[in-house]
Design an enzyme around this catalytic site. Structure first.
Site, short mmCIF file in Angstrom:
data_model
loop_
_atom_site.label_atom_id
_atom_site.label_comp_id
_atom_site.label_asym_id
_atom_site.label_seq_id
_atom_site.Cartn_x
_atom_site.Cartn_y
_atom_site.Cartn_z
N CYS A 190 0.83 -1.20 0.00
CA CYS A 190 0.00 0.00 0.00
C CYS A 190 0.87 1.25 0.00
CB CYS A 190 -0.91 -0.02 1.23
SG CYS A 190 -1.84 1.50 1.46
N ASP A 197 0.10 -6.19 -0.42
CA ASP A 197 -1.00 -6.49 -1.33
C ASP A 197 -0.59 -7.69 -2.17
OD1 ASP A 197 -2.53 -4.23 -0.51
OD2 ASP A 197 -1.41 -2.94 -1.88
#
Length: 282
Positions: A190, A197
């Site tokens: 992120c 992620d």
């Protein structure tokens, strides 16, 4: 760190900050992030983008009250057009959806129309919303990305910092091929919180053959890279187009869910049609 990580446009985001959870409808919770933040450094201009596509969202934690106060639940499917001024920041999206929890709506279509209106206003772009009852999705199979998986290569990797160096001279031969390559090793972080992620990526192209080892090294180099999902997909598309110069190119990533949402962006310069069936990690 991305060159725009400290941009003032990101300063007001609730992402990475302690927040209160509201359970009555509040459209002001939605926050957008200008797509220009990552497109400008890539030399991408809104009036001359080299791709089309959408950001596909799946909403797994969507609930509201009907007119009599009985809770309703649904799975939502949202598609945001690539031409929107903003992408939608995911934590704000989650907080916004939570605000439906104790709010009464007359019918399902009112919920759909409310979502469509608010998301379109936030993103400043075209958006479509569909709501599904749970029994409509029961028995839906786990999907998979069609293509050749490039992950099982016997190679040594010791650098996890993002670089496009691996794509230099990454095509081989003069013969034009048409193939679809898949990797489940995409991991980025992120932009704000640096939380991981996890995603799977499908790359479909027509052009000189791309060296699979170099492509995998390039994808693995995202492991310490900080950008939003949508930005990573556009960066990958732009880098492949720039260095490998395929005639046709489509890049599609499906990320694991967080906060009841998954984000699945795709970008293409051909007639690519993405499969929207969830993958095994979703």
């Amino acid at each position: 760190m991305s060159s725009y990580a400290n941009h003032q446009a990101l300063a007001g985001l609730t992402l990475g900050k302690s927040t209160d959870y509201r359970d009555t409808y509040d459209a002001s919770l939605l926050q957008g992030v200008p797509r220009s933040l990552n497109r400008d450094p890539l030399g991408l201009k809104a009036d001359n983008l080299p791709f089309h596509g959408t950001d596909i969202w799946t909403l797994y934690e969507l609930s509201w009250l009907n007119a009599k106060g009985l809770p309703q639940v649904a799975v939502g499917h949202v598609e945001l057009d690539y031409t929107s001024v903003n992408l939608i920041e995911s934590k704000s999206f989650k907080l916004y959806l939570n605000s439906f929890n104790q709010t009464r709506f007359n019918n399902w279509d009112e919920v759909r129309q409310t979502l469509e209106r608010d998301l379109s206003t936030c993103a400043q772009g075209k958006i479509s919303v569909a709501l599904y009852r749970l029994d409509e999705l029961e028995g839906q199979p786990i999907g998979h990305f069609n293509g050749t998986c490039i992950d099982d290569q016997d190679i040594t990797i010791d650098n996890y910092e993002f670089t496009t160096d691996y794509l230099e001279n990454a095509t081989c031969g003069e013969k034009v091929v048409e193939e679809t390559l898949v990797s489940h090793l995409l991991k980025s972080n992120c932009l704000i919180t640096h939380q991981p992620d996890w995603g799977s990526i499908q790359i479909q192209y027509r052009g000189r053959q791309i060296d699979r080892e170099k492509l995998l090294r390039y994808l693995v180099s995202f492991r310490h890279h900080n950008e939003f999902h949508e930005q990573c997909v556009e960066r990958i598309f732009n880098d492949l187009l720039r260095f490998c110069q395929p005639e046709k190119l489509s890049v599609y990533a499906r990320y694991t869910r967080r906060g009841g949402l998954d984000i699945n962006p795709w970008r293409s310069n051909s007639d690519f049609v993405p499969s929207t069936t969830r993958l095994v990690r979703q």
